[in-house]
Design a protein around this motif. Sequence first.
Motif, PDB file in Angstrom:
ATOM      1  N   PRO A 161     -32.217 -47.995 -41.413  1.00  0.00           N
ATOM      2  CA  PRO A 161     -33.083 -47.193 -42.292  1.00  0.00           C
ATOM      3  C   PRO A 161     -33.200 -45.740 -41.838  1.00  0.00           C
ATOM      4  CG  PRO A 161     -34.121 -49.293 -41.749  1.00  0.00           C
ATOM      5  CD  PRO A 161     -32.930 -49.164 -40.854  1.00  0.00           C
ATOM      6  N   ALA A 167     -31.643 -46.310 -49.919  1.00  0.00           N
ATOM      7  CA  ALA A 167     -31.951 -47.712 -50.182  1.00  0.00           C
ATOM      8  C   ALA A 167     -32.147 -48.516 -48.900  1.00  0.00           C
ATOM      9  CB  ALA A 167     -30.837 -48.332 -51.025  1.00  0.00           C
ATOM     10  N   PHE A 168     -31.546 -48.072 -47.797  1.00  0.00           N
ATOM     11  CA  PHE A 168     -31.703 -48.789 -46.527  1.00  0.00           C
ATOM     12  C   PHE A 168     -33.145 -48.728 -46.014  1.00  0.00           C
ATOM     13  CE2 PHE A 168     -27.157 -48.651 -46.579  1.00  0.00           C
ATOM     14  CZ  PHE A 168     -26.743 -49.730 -45.811  1.00  0.00           C
ATOM     15  N   ARG A 169     -33.889 -47.733 -46.466  1.00  0.00           N
ATOM     16  CA  ARG A 169     -35.300 -47.649 -46.075  1.00  0.00           C
ATOM     17  C   ARG A 169     -36.134 -48.721 -46.775  1.00  0.00           C
ATOM     18  NH1 ARG A 169     -35.769 -42.631 -43.498  1.00  0.00           N
ATOM     19  NH2 ARG A 169     -34.554 -40.915 -44.378  1.00  0.00           N
ATOM     20  N   ARG A 170     -35.666 -49.154 -47.938  1.00  0.00           N
ATOM     21  CA  ARG A 170     -36.481 -50.046 -48.775  1.00  0.00           C
ATOM     22  C   ARG A 170     -36.029 -51.506 -48.749  1.00  0.00           C
ATOM     23  NH1 ARG A 170     -35.297 -45.362 -51.681  1.00  0.00           N
ATOM     24  NH2 ARG A 170     -33.594 -46.401 -52.824  1.00  0.00           N
ATOM     25  N   ASP A 171     -34.776 -51.735 -48.390  1.00  0.00           N
ATOM     26  CA  ASP A 171     -34.232 -53.088 -48.486  1.00  0.00           C
ATOM     27  C   ASP A 171     -33.572 -53.495 -47.165  1.00  0.00           C
ATOM     28  OD1 ASP A 171     -33.055 -55.475 -49.118  1.00  0.00           O
ATOM     29  OD2 ASP A 171     -31.961 -54.749 -50.881  1.00  0.00           O
ATOM     30  N   PRO A 172     -34.254 -54.277 -46.330  1.00  0.00           N
ATOM     31  CA  PRO A 172     -33.690 -54.681 -45.037  1.00  0.00           C
ATOM     32  C   PRO A 172     -32.451 -55.567 -45.166  1.00  0.00           C
ATOM     33  CG  PRO A 172     -35.758 -55.842 -45.480  1.00  0.00           C
ATOM     34  CD  PRO A 172     -35.627 -54.788 -46.516  1.00  0.00           C
ATOM     35  N   ASP A 173     -32.303 -56.237 -46.293  1.00  0.00           N
ATOM     36  CA  ASP A 173     -31.137 -57.094 -46.493  1.00  0.00           C
ATOM     37  C   ASP A 173     -29.840 -56.292 -46.553  1.00  0.00           C
ATOM     38  OD1 ASP A 173     -32.730 -59.333 -46.528  1.00  0.00           O
ATOM     39  OD2 ASP A 173     -32.887 -59.402 -48.716  1.00  0.00           O
ATOM     40  N   LEU A 174     -29.937 -55.027 -46.978  1.00  0.00           N
ATOM     41  CA  LEU A 174     -28.754 -54.178 -47.041  1.00  0.00           C
ATOM     42  C   LEU A 174     -28.140 -53.993 -45.656  1.00  0.00           C
ATOM     43  CD1 LEU A 174     -29.725 -51.320 -49.535  1.00  0.00           C
ATOM     44  CD2 LEU A 174     -27.942 -53.056 -49.849  1.00  0.00           C
ATOM     45  N   ASP A 246     -30.119 -41.254 -53.470  1.00  0.00           N
ATOM     46  CA  ASP A 246     -29.963 -42.285 -52.448  1.00  0.00           C
ATOM     47  C   ASP A 246     -29.630 -41.613 -51.115  1.00  0.00           C
ATOM     48  OD1 ASP A 246     -29.773 -44.770 -51.224  1.00  0.00           O
ATOM     49  OD2 ASP A 246     -28.602 -45.641 -52.844  1.00  0.00           O
ATOM     50  N   THR A 253     -24.408 -48.580 -51.747  1.00  0.00           N
ATOM     51  CA  THR A 253     -25.697 -49.007 -52.299  1.00  0.00           C
ATOM     52  C   THR A 253     -25.847 -48.669 -53.779  1.00  0.00           C
ATOM     53  OG1 THR A 253     -26.701 -46.950 -51.500  1.00  0.00           O
ATOM     54  CG2 THR A 253     -26.862 -48.872 -50.082  1.00  0.00           C
TER      55      THR A 253
END
Length: 285
Positions: A161, A167-174, A246, A253
């Motif tokens: 993140p 998007a890496f800040r919001r979705d740990p699955d990424l 993004d 992403t």
Amino acid sequence: MSRPFVFRTIDIDGQTIRTAVRPGDSAIAPLLIFNGIGANLELVMPFVRALDPELEVIAFDVPGVGGSSTPSTPFRFPGLAKLAARMLDYLDYGQVNAIGVSWGGALAQQFAHDYPERCKKLVLAATSAGAVMIPGKPKVLMRMASPRRYVQPSYGVRIAPHIYGGAFRRDPDLAMAHASKVRSSGKVGYYWQLFAGLGWTSIHWLHKIRQPTLVLAGDDDPIIPLINMRMLAWRIPNSELHVIDDGHLFLVTRAEAVAPIIMKFLAVEKQRAIMHPEPAVTRAH
């Protein structure tokens, strides 16, 4: 339906290069991908899948990355551009379009400059002009200077993140999905890639890049602040800039949104000149 990649490991002057070609049947020239630092070719697969399935795509692992061998001495960017041209010769390609991501964007600039006849169009994503760039935050750059995130996936997931943003800040699955595709060749190859860009800059010859160029930037990129992409678009004569909502890895992403922008850019041909007939000569009476 997208065709499967054909993987080959080839030998160029004693250097083993792992390549992957997705065959296509498009009138558009094949797309050659220059990947980011430490990134094996599997990491760009989500982006490739979002492109037109008829577009032929060429990906490869640079020396010291993924399935390619690690050289005993490092390449500089001109040497890597020459290696890419030799690889295209081996794979029987003439002219290609090129896309470069982050570190690979610098290599793509070098390739377009050194081999203009081989590069029809250029796409630069989340990259810079090198040594003259406006740097990101020191903590981010320190983390990028180490291959630890590739060697130790759990560490890569933890810092994703902060270094990739968006998007890496919001979705740990990424971060987990990204880490699962990493294929590290060890620390030496990563350091060789860092050395390739040490002191390198394109700022003094960017104006000589004549290929139509699409510059893509993320507006929340901790590694490459947006001003660097604006500088590229300003210095390259025939360029256009698109800002993506993004972070650094928007090609992955936001693949479904970015791929159509790239395909539209690659599909547009220069308008043919209209040959006007000679004006009639008015005779004097």
